[in-house]
Design an enzyme around this catalytic site. Structure first.
Site, short mmCIF file in Angstrom:
data_model
loop_
_atom_site.label_atom_id
_atom_site.label_comp_id
_atom_site.label_asym_id
_atom_site.label_seq_id
_atom_site.Cartn_x
_atom_site.Cartn_y
_atom_site.Cartn_z
N GLY A 172 0.82 -1.21 0.00
CA GLY A 172 0.00 0.00 0.00
C GLY A 172 0.85 1.26 0.00
N THR A 173 1.95 1.23 0.73
CA THR A 173 2.81 2.42 0.82
C THR A 173 3.35 2.78 -0.56
OG1 THR A 173 3.41 1.87 3.09
CG2 THR A 173 4.92 3.33 1.88
N ALA A 192 -2.13 -6.34 -0.02
CA ALA A 192 -2.55 -7.74 0.16
C ALA A 192 -2.66 -8.15 1.62
CB ALA A 192 -1.55 -8.66 -0.56
N CYS A 228 2.08 5.99 15.50
CA CYS A 228 3.18 6.19 16.44
C CYS A 228 2.94 5.25 17.61
CB CYS A 228 3.20 7.60 17.00
SG CYS A 228 2.37 8.80 15.98
N1 PLP Z 1 -2.76 3.15 3.79
C1 PLP Z 1 -3.51 2.76 4.83
C2 PLP Z 1 -4.85 3.40 5.05
C3 PLP Z 1 -3.04 1.77 5.70
O1 PLP Z 1 -3.80 1.40 6.73
C4 PLP Z 1 -1.77 1.19 5.44
C5 PLP Z 1 -1.23 0.18 6.37
O2 PLP Z 1 -1.53 0.15 7.53
C6 PLP Z 1 -1.05 1.61 4.32
C7 PLP Z 1 -1.57 2.59 3.51
C8 PLP Z 1 0.27 1.01 3.99
O3 PLP Z 1 0.14 -0.27 3.45
P1 PLP Z 1 1.37 -1.30 3.45
O4 PLP Z 1 1.50 -1.78 4.86
O5 PLP Z 1 0.97 -2.37 2.51
O6 PLP Z 1 2.57 -0.56 2.99
#
Ligand code: PLP
Length: 391
Positions: free
Chosen positions: A74-75, A204, A330
């Site tokens: 997601g990041t 995922a 945090c």
């Molecule tokens: N965006 C949201 C709303 C999330 O909750 C998260 C993870 O907690 C992310 C992005 C990041 O996803 P990832 O852990 O796959 O990098």
């Protein structure tokens, strides 16, 4: 190591489903070829990546599997959406709109663009329940606005944002719209064509798939500058040899999410509502954060307990075999309270006393019963030691 008997932190991550693990296995040891190579074992891998792409496209209602770009999670999907759009459209303008309650993958991507590349970012306020007002989006759009990025559902307090209304506005104004749907995918039905979003991030490991893999939906015609320079993978939009087992796992998890969504979420919503009413009934001086009912993620419970620190609740729950979270990115060691809780108007001392319980496929009525049995005693014990609390 002693395992937590009860796992109530499914917004942080989820266990890999058995079917997902089974689907992934052959791509570590048998069909391990590089999908870019020509021989059979590599082509098996390439076909599996293609099938996973179709499954993710189906989960999102995308018009074509070519609108799905696999990422490392997601990041990365958020970074690619925001920085990639900003760079591709910078000749058109340098203004971006987001909200104050986004995940750090979005907030820090925006801050990076402000700090290093001279973009201007408007951070919209939210109301007490965490909702962005579409009117505020409309009013913030300027001639030089190139991107609006608002999350589909908040990872701390579970608020489901009015994405369709916001997309209608961005479409009318011809501004690209990205939504971080990492917490929403698998929890609520999503159809990118009904919603009319241009870009959508998912991950995922939040839907019983593996960690380290995700995807960005990119509507056909959207302009995007790659952020990972390298080979020609993902139609030159994301270089690097594909994480084949991970992508296969994401595809399987997407398929299961679509198949099970209705049943799973009906069941989980009941557990959520039992937790919310139980905590409200059994414990004094609590605040439910986020909305109630249909505009709350089906798996999210988030409370602030006055006069105490969330960290001590977590440690006490852990001693009784329950894994939970304060909800804030945090964690231990940081004195900063959650930016989300501050944005919905809590003072620091209230924001520090938060507890997030997030349900998943493995949770049962017994888990809820146990949590409701032990939590009031834990809260009372910590309050009895708190200098802020008098009966
Ligand atoms: N965006 C949201 C709303 C999330 O909750 C998260 C993870 O907690 C992310 C992005 C990041 O996803 P990832 O852990 O796959 O990098």
């Amino acid at each position: 190591m002693i395992m937590n008997k009860i796992y109530l932190d499914n917004a942080a991550t989820t266990p890999v489903a058995e079917e997902v693990f089974e689907a992934m296995k052959p791509y570590f040891t048998n069909s391990y070829g590089n999908p870019s190579s020509v021989y059979t074992t590599a082509q098996e891998a390439a076909m599996a990546v293609g099938e996973a792409r179709e499954r993710v496209a189906r989960l999102l209602g995308a018009s074509s599997d070519r609108e799905i770009i696999f990422t490392s999670g997601g990041t990365e999907a958020d970074n690619l959406a925001i920085k990639g759009t900003a760079m591709a459209l910078k000749s058109k303008g340098n203004h971006i709109i987001t909200s104050k309650i986004e995940h750090h993958a979005v907030l820090h991507s925006c801050q990076y663009l402000e700090k290093y590349l001279g973009f201007e970012v408007t951070y919209l306020d939210v109301d007490k329940k965490g909702f962005v007002d579409p009117i505020d989006v409309k009013e913030a759009i300027r001639d030089d606005t190139i991107l609006v990025t608002i999350m589909m559902a908040n990872n701390e307090i579970g608020t489901i944002e009015p994405i369709k209304e916001i997309a209608k506005i961005t479409r009318e104004k011809d501004v690209c719209f990205h939504t971080d749907a990492v917490q929403a995918v698998g929890q609520i039905p999503i159809d990118v064509n009904d919603l009319q979003v241009d870009l959508l991030s998912l991950s995922a490991h939040k839907i019983n798939g593996p960690k380290g893999v995700g995807a960005l939906y990119v509507r056909k015609g959207s302009k995007l500058t790659p952020q990972m320079s390298g080979g020609a993978q993902e139609w030159k939009r994301r270089g690097g040899t594909e994480n084949v087992p991970g992508i296969v796992g994401l595809g399987k998890a997407a398929e299961l999410a679509l198949e099970n969504m209705d049943n799973k979420n009906k069941r989980i919503k009941k557990l959520r509502d039992r937790l919310i009413s139980g905590i409200n009934k059994e414990i004094d001086d609590v605040i439910l954060n986020g909305p109630e009912g249909e505009k709350r993620l089906p798996n999210n419970v988030h409370f602030c307990f006055k006069y105490i620190e969330g960290e001590s609740i977590l440690l006490n729950l852990d001693m009784l075999g329950i894994a939970a979270s304060s909800g804030s990115a945090c964690t231990s060691g940081s004195l900063d309270p959650s930016h989300v809780l501050l944005a919905i108007g809590h003072p620091h001392e209230i924001a520090h006393g938060s507890l997030r319980l997030t349900l998943g496929i493995n949770n049962t009525e017994e888990d809820v019963t146990y949590l409701l049995e032990v939590l009031p005693g834990i809260i009372q014990k910590i309050r009895d030691m708190s200098p802020l609390y008098s009966v």
